[in-house]
Design an enzyme around this catalytic site. Structure first.
Site, PDB file in Angstrom:
ATOM      1  N   LYS A 107       0.862  -1.195   0.000  1.00 37.99           N
ATOM      2  CA  LYS A 107       0.000   0.000   0.000  1.00 37.99           C
ATOM      3  C   LYS A 107       0.887   1.230   0.000  1.00 37.99           C
ATOM      4  CE  LYS A 107      -4.460   1.060   0.353  1.00 37.99           C
ATOM      5  NZ  LYS A 107      -5.605   0.224  -0.038  1.00 37.99           N
TER       6      LYS A 107
HETATM    7  N1  GLU Z   1      -7.161   0.115  -3.464  1.00 39.76           N
HETATM    8  C1  GLU Z   1      -7.902  -1.074  -3.767  1.00 39.76           C
HETATM    9  C2  GLU Z   1      -8.015  -1.954  -2.552  1.00 39.76           C
HETATM   10  O1  GLU Z   1      -7.857  -1.508  -1.437  1.00 39.76           O
HETATM   11  C3  GLU Z   1      -7.377  -1.796  -5.002  1.00 39.76           C
HETATM   12  C4  GLU Z   1      -5.997  -2.316  -4.913  1.00 39.76           C
HETATM   13  C5  GLU Z   1      -5.460  -2.852  -6.240  1.00 39.76           C
HETATM   14  O2  GLU Z   1      -6.205  -2.962  -7.199  1.00 39.76           O
HETATM   15  O3  GLU Z   1      -4.277  -3.158  -6.251  1.00 39.76           O
HETATM   16  O4  GLU Z   1      -8.334  -3.093  -2.658  1.00 39.76           O
END
Ligand code: GLU
Length: 417
Positions: A107
């Site tokens: 993240k």
């Molecule tokens: N931000 C989204 C989540 O928390 C998508 C993450 C992604 O597609 O890598 O799942």
């Protein structure tokens, strides 16, 4: 939707520790999983439109990459912290494992108020952030995607900056890109669509009729708005929605398209003429069947959990429920579809985008939605069956499934050196 004193990282650790006890997780694996693999803090100097320079703080964290490259969104928000990003990276590890896609968890985030910045400032911020984290990301290393307040355009700038550094186009470095540069059909709606597929499975097991359900959605960003729209199309009655400014309520139901138009024009869902205004706290405790938190973490806490009246809690946001609140919801018999299962549709279509980019061969939207439905239904069935078999909540079952897949990958690979 105020930030609270809850520390999401402590919450994520508590969730892991609790499931580790229940599943008698190998203590060595447990110790490794309690730490993110890599955390990077960067300073991002940005020339603002008025000529001054402001220095922003950004993060990228990889929690675990035993099952594949790191995967996870990038968030632009004033409440971004290292601990928050660590928690969300850990949740991404579990999420990818539950839907069984070959990614680990990561993240990123930048502490900023994007709504107060111009598009040029956002571009300079994004490009400089990308160049600061460039050693950590890549199609085989760690693949960012959109999250709160980031979008296709921001992904395009990341892809372009990374590609310029390499000297050739590298579409696989991010997902959630615009279609014109290798994005996938269906990615924009994927998180919402995945939530709806899990809800469809849940109502089947619970013996409820989807089209009779009264739904409340907290948050009207990508996930909240698309979910309200898709559920409305399924015949649900959307009786309340909200955003950072507050909520609106109409017991006869709202038309999510009209609410979206109103929010686009005025900047918020509040003061919509066919509804009454209420606070986010009031919205969460409305009398409804399905409550869908689709905003940010730690919204359902021990101070409001007792007043929640929904039958089903569909966690579209990451980490919306604190462990204390979770216990209260369990005692009240509320059926929780946990975040790491409910909102895994976004990363699943991100995986499809990555695969399509690698193959340079693109699929139809129908094919994507069908594949997404298969994966979400299978994940739901696996979690539901495990929860019955072990007589545990859906969240505990989801964690047992996810942690055991990650532990298995780690133990099979072995510890270096
Ligand atoms: N931000 C989204 C989540 O928390 C998508 C993450 C992604 O597609 O890598 O799942």
């Amino acid at each position: 939707m105020q930030s609270t004193k809850f520390n999401p990282w402590e919450m994520a650790l508590e969730q892991l520790d609790s499931v580790a006890r229940k599943m008698k997780l190998n203590p060595n694996v447990h110790a490794i999983l309690r730490h993110p693999k890599k955390s990077l803090i960067v300073s991002i100097p940005v020339r603002m439109d008025n000529g001054s320079v402001r220095v922003f703080t950004g993060y990228r964290v990889q929690h675990n990459i035993s099952r594949g490259p790191g995967k996870g969104g990038i968030r632009y928000h004033p409440d971004v912290t290292l601990d928050g990003v660590k928690a969300m990276a850990m949740w991404m590890t579990w999420k990818c494992a539950i839907v069984n896609i070959p990614f680990g968890g990561a993240k990123g985030g930048i502490v900023c108020k994007p709504e107060e910045m111009s598009s040029d400032e956002l571009e300079r911020l994004t490009r400089r952030y990308t160049s600061e984290i460039i050693l950590m990301i890549g199609p085989e290393r760690d693949i960012p995607a959109p999250d709160v307040n980031t979008n296709q355009q921001i992904m395009a700038w990341i892809m372009d900056t990374y590609s310029i550094d390499k000297g050739y186009s590298v579409p696989g470095v991010v997902t959630g890109k615009p279609l014109s540069i290798g994005g996938s059909l269906g990615r924009n709606e994927a998180t919402a669509r995945g939530c709806v597929y899990t809800l469809m499975s849940a109502v089947k097991y619970l013996g409820l009729d989807l089209h009779r359900q009264r739904v409340v959605v907290q948050g009207y960003g990508n996930v909240g708005w698309n979910s309200a729209k898709l559920l409305f199309e399924q015949g649900c009655k959307i009786i309340g929605v909200s955003d950072v400014e507050g909520g609106i309520y109409n017991s006869d139901g709202l038309d999510p398209y009209k609410v979206y138009e109103h929010s686009r024009k005025t900047g918020s869902v509040v003061n919509y003429k066919e509804a009454e205004n209420l606070t986010n706290q009031e919205l969460l405790t409305l009398n409804c069947d399905i409550l869908m938190p689709a905003a940010i973490e730690t919204q359902i806490t021990k101070s409001n959990a007792r007043r929640i009246k929904a039958k089903v809690l569909l966690e579209a946001a990451n980490g919306p429920t604190t462990p204390e609140a979770d216990k209260i919801l369990e005692d009240k018999g509320i059926f929780v579809i946990p975040d790491i299962l409910a909102n895994a549709g976004g990363v699943t279509v991100s995986y499809f985008e990555w695969v399509q980019g690698m193959q340079a061969y693109f699929w139809s939207e129908r094919e994507i939605n069908l594949k997404l439905r298969d994966i979400m239904q299978k994940a739901f069935d696996n979690v539901y069956r495990l929860s019955r078999k072990k007589k545990v909540t859906m969240r505990t079952a989801a964690y047992i499934l996810a942690v055991s897949r990650v532990a298995d990958a780690h133990l099979t690979r072995g510890l270096y050196p």
